[in-house]
Scaffold this motif. Sequence first.
Motif, PDB file in Angstrom:
ATOM      1  N   PRO A  33      36.750 -45.034  -2.073  1.00 55.29           N
ATOM      2  CA  PRO A  33      37.299 -44.873  -0.437  1.00 55.29           C
ATOM      3  C   PRO A  33      36.845 -43.613  -0.077  1.00 55.29           C
ATOM      4  O   PRO A  33      38.156 -43.137  -0.292  1.00 55.29           O
ATOM      5  N   SER A  47      33.702 -41.045  -9.261  1.00 52.30           N
ATOM      6  CA  SER A  47      34.362 -41.814  -9.238  1.00 52.30           C
ATOM      7  C   SER A  47      33.606 -43.193  -8.729  1.00 52.30           C
ATOM      8  O   SER A  47      33.833 -44.821  -8.858  1.00 52.30           O
ATOM      9  N   GLU A 233      45.332 -35.731  -8.279  1.00 54.43           N
ATOM     10  CA  GLU A 233      46.102 -35.447  -7.585  1.00 54.43           C
ATOM     11  C   GLU A 233      47.356 -35.670  -6.262  1.00 54.43           C
ATOM     12  O   GLU A 233      48.037 -35.197  -5.626  1.00 54.43           O
ATOM     13  N   ARG A 264      39.892 -35.578 -11.489  1.00 57.02           N
ATOM     14  CA  ARG A 264      39.082 -34.799 -11.195  1.00 57.02           C
ATOM     15  C   ARG A 264      37.903 -34.329 -12.291  1.00 57.02           C
ATOM     16  O   ARG A 264      37.956 -33.873 -12.807  1.00 57.02           O
ATOM     17  N   SER A 273      34.569 -29.013  -3.366  1.00 64.51           N
ATOM     18  CA  SER A 273      35.442 -29.719  -2.281  1.00 64.51           C
ATOM     19  C   SER A 273      34.252 -29.531  -1.414  1.00 64.51           C
ATOM     20  O   SER A 273      33.256 -28.815  -0.988  1.00 64.51           O
TER      21      SER A 273
HETATM   22  P1  ATP Z   1      36.789 -33.711  -1.953  1.00 59.59           P
HETATM   23  O1  ATP Z   1      37.623 -32.750  -2.029  1.00 59.59           O
HETATM   24  O2  ATP Z   1      35.202 -32.630  -2.808  1.00 59.59           O
HETATM   25  O3  ATP Z   1      36.279 -33.380  -0.852  1.00 59.59           O
HETATM   26  P2  ATP Z   1      38.115 -35.486  -1.789  1.00 59.59           P
HETATM   27  O4  ATP Z   1      38.865 -36.214  -2.852  1.00 59.59           O
HETATM   28  O5  ATP Z   1      38.759 -34.672  -0.453  1.00 59.59           O
HETATM   29  O6  ATP Z   1      36.859 -34.443  -2.477  1.00 59.59           O
HETATM   30  P3  ATP Z   1      37.395 -38.414  -1.179  1.00 59.59           P
HETATM   31  O7  ATP Z   1      36.256 -38.147   0.275  1.00 59.59           O
HETATM   32  O8  ATP Z   1      38.525 -38.765  -0.043  1.00 59.59           O
HETATM   33  O9  ATP Z   1      37.071 -37.030  -1.344  1.00 59.59           O
HETATM   34  O10 ATP Z   1      37.452 -39.123  -2.021  1.00 59.59           O
HETATM   35  C1  ATP Z   1      36.719 -39.933  -3.056  1.00 59.59           C
HETATM   36  C2  ATP Z   1      37.010 -40.590  -3.439  1.00 59.59           C
HETATM   37  O11 ATP Z   1      36.400 -39.992  -4.593  1.00 59.59           O
HETATM   38  C3  ATP Z   1      38.711 -40.600  -3.977  1.00 59.59           C
HETATM   39  O12 ATP Z   1      38.882 -41.502  -5.211  1.00 59.59           O
HETATM   40  C4  ATP Z   1      38.559 -38.923  -4.705  1.00 59.59           C
HETATM   41  O13 ATP Z   1      39.638 -39.637  -6.019  1.00 59.59           O
HETATM   42  C5  ATP Z   1      37.450 -39.641  -5.570  1.00 59.59           C
HETATM   43  N1  ATP Z   1      36.740 -38.191  -5.837  1.00 59.59           N
HETATM   44  C6  ATP Z   1      36.807 -36.867  -5.050  1.00 59.59           C
HETATM   45  N2  ATP Z   1      36.048 -36.185  -5.869  1.00 59.59           N
HETATM   46  C7  ATP Z   1      35.905 -36.168  -7.241  1.00 59.59           C
HETATM   47  C8  ATP Z   1      35.609 -35.480  -8.466  1.00 59.59           C
HETATM   48  N3  ATP Z   1      35.907 -34.261  -8.357  1.00 59.59           N
HETATM   49  N4  ATP Z   1      36.321 -35.924  -9.536  1.00 59.59           N
HETATM   50  C9  ATP Z   1      36.097 -37.267  -9.095  1.00 59.59           C
HETATM   51  N5  ATP Z   1      36.564 -38.384  -8.127  1.00 59.59           N
HETATM   52  C10 ATP Z   1      36.674 -37.493  -6.975  1.00 59.59           C
END
Ligand code: ATP
Length: 756
Positions: A33, A47, A233, A264, A273
């Motif tokens: 998602p 993910s 988180e 993560r 990010s």
């Molecule tokens: P970012 O902070 O890099 O923008 P995010 O968590 O806001 O990442 P989303 O687009 O909301 O990014 O993430 C989509 C999916 O990918 C979520 O389920 C999130 O938990 C997972 N995800 C994002 N970054 C990571 C990571 N570094 N390691 C593992 N899973 C991740």
Amino acid sequence: MSKSNSNSKDFLRTIVEEDLKSGKYKEVVTRFPPEPNGFPHIGHAKSIVINFGIARDYHGHCNLRMDDTNPTKEDTKYVEALKDAVEWLGFDFDNNVHFTSDYFPKIYDYAIQLIKMGKAYVDSTNEEEMRELRGTVTEAGKRSKYADRSVEENLDLFERMKKGEFKDGEHVLRAKIDMSAANMKMRDPLLYRIRHAHHFRAGDAWSIYPMYDFAHCLADYIEGVSHSICTLEFENNRDIYNWVLDTLGLGSISPRPYQHEFARLGINYTVMSKRKLLELVEGGQVSGWDDPRLPTIAGYKRRGYTPESILNFCDGIGIAKANSMVDVAQLEFSIRDDLNTKVPRVLCVLDPLKVTIVNYEGSEEIEASYYPHDIPKEGSRKLPFSKEIYIERDDFMEHPPKGYFRLTPEQPVRLRHAYIITCKEVIKDANGKIVEIKAEYHPDSKSGSNDTSGIKVKSAIQWVDANEAKKVEVRLYDRLFKEEAPEGLEDINPDSLKVIKNALIEPAVIRDKPDERFQFERQGYFYADPIDYSDEHPVFNKIVGLKDSWGKKKKVTQSVSQTQAKKEQIDGEVVAMSEAQQALFDKYTSELGLNSEVANTLARDEKLSSFYEEALAVFNSPVALANIVSNDVARELKEKQVNELKFSAKQIAELIKMVDDKTISSKIAKQVFEEMTQTGKNPTQIVEDKGLVQISDPSKISPIIDEIIAKNPDNVAKFKAGNTKLLGFFVGQVLKATGGKANPKVVNELVARKLK
Ligand code: ATP
Ligand code: MG
């Protein structure tokens, strides 16, 4: 791909299996998602691999869902990038992208339901006051005075919020939970806020948008998700997730989704990010989201990483419950490991120095295999050779330090695949810069069995023919940040991109295009840039070097002050060998026939060389043993002492003997080796227990090939139309179908014969 069948199942798969066994769910449904507010990165790959991988392993399905609840930052170009990433990694979302925004009407109805239950209220406190009222970790919060509004008043206000009658921030909708909850997130969390903004899909239909905590659980529920897997988180958000679904009574008839968290992925020497990546893109520090230095999927793809290497990396690092930082060297290892056996090896000179061979007349073409690897593969090209050639500038030194193995006025060198040359004269310009070497070649030294010259050389270097070579642009990438944990732009590595405009490459690479990825011998792995490459202006990206030069560089800089005088150049910057090491090196290269790279690794490391000699005493196969010891055993010894290894030198000899007498393939040998490192079992025992004996009998392999040919009529047609590269495809499929047990040489021959 996923090692779901290995004995160390990850904790998520354990949960999924238990839930299926207990009958809690009939089918596993997961989702990936992302919020479409940036290009996906390697963390997202992790993910994707988890969510799509679990769905595939347990015959369920996984939804690709855009979590598009924040109208101001989202865009369709990011949706496209996310679709690309999932597809490129080899997963299937049934061509059906889900959007949280499609559920806005339903989510709105659930909000109304909560209001009617007295479980949600419109709060009109300003942001600052709201923060004060929330309390602290040690102090309970106080509920807003607006929490006492009647259901009717709340319904009225909420509807008018939706219609756009209020300004941004004037009101919010909050859940009525517990202002003194220990979990601060449960202190009446926000469910909706007012945002007068255009949404890239929903248009201007909404003036209110649901918060993540409200939308996510409901979207999961609406899609019938069983396991909602997210990163750590969100641990504290889990209580809200459960509260929303349980309070609304969802899950009383059929089971509702549950949230599970994993760690993560973080990688050193980069930022991850999307917000920070966006800053780099917008600030012009990189050329775009697909800049090959970025940790985005688009960046890796453009640089030349293969999907397999990313998948192997994600599998290799496992799924953890605690956040940790993974060394980018591990990712680099996995692409090297993937390309090592796959791609053709060719000659390219990055910084050309002219060599005139004074005693050579005319020209010739030298047949040279593209794949001088362990695993035999068909394919070769002709290397044009004549009086004028180019070599790498730093492969010649007029005043070499000790330990320099390439061309010098006193020391001959082999031209890879061709002759040995001896330097006769060094020509310089007015500034003393070397502009040309005059050399003589040794007619009886042609590479291979023809070499009767008896001349000893310590290395073979790359070269190209001056008349026939093609000019190419080569882009050398290094890490984008010089700090392991970069804090900001000040940590950017100023040398992360170096463009070489006038490199020279052997003509077959451009003319015949045997592949898109290559090993440029002694330089690294390279990829024809998918956007800028043209035959008139070929452009190659460096994917990765042949070795982890960062680890090495760091060590050198540490010891450099004491050993400045000894600093020498062999393959990059390396400290000189001791006399004992030098003696070993000489023995390995001249008596045992090891190449200088392997000999160098072994000779310099006392643990490795004695392990090697011990194995050699048991089974005399110098080259094969040297390879496994300098690669696989060396990797183990990085973390362990010899007495901590589960396997012995004798067992390694036993393993290599089985490869040598063709009991097992070299591919299977790798698998057996892995098992030995884990269990310490005898290789023979492992091969027997697992039935890994190599299949060389054509009558057993033939039917498998027939089946694969029958299944791939398109590729057969393409092959017959002249795309001979597809031979590798068929061979690969057969090896895969036999779990790597088929003898590659036999498969190669049979496939070639059948496709004729
Ligand atoms: P970012 O902070 O890099 O923008 P995010 O968590 O806001 O990442 P989303 O687009 O909301 O990014 O993430 C989509 C999916 O990918 C979520 O389920 C999130 O938990 C997972 N995800 C994002 N970054 C990571 C990571 N570094 N390691 C593992 N899973 C991740
Ligand atoms: Mg984010």
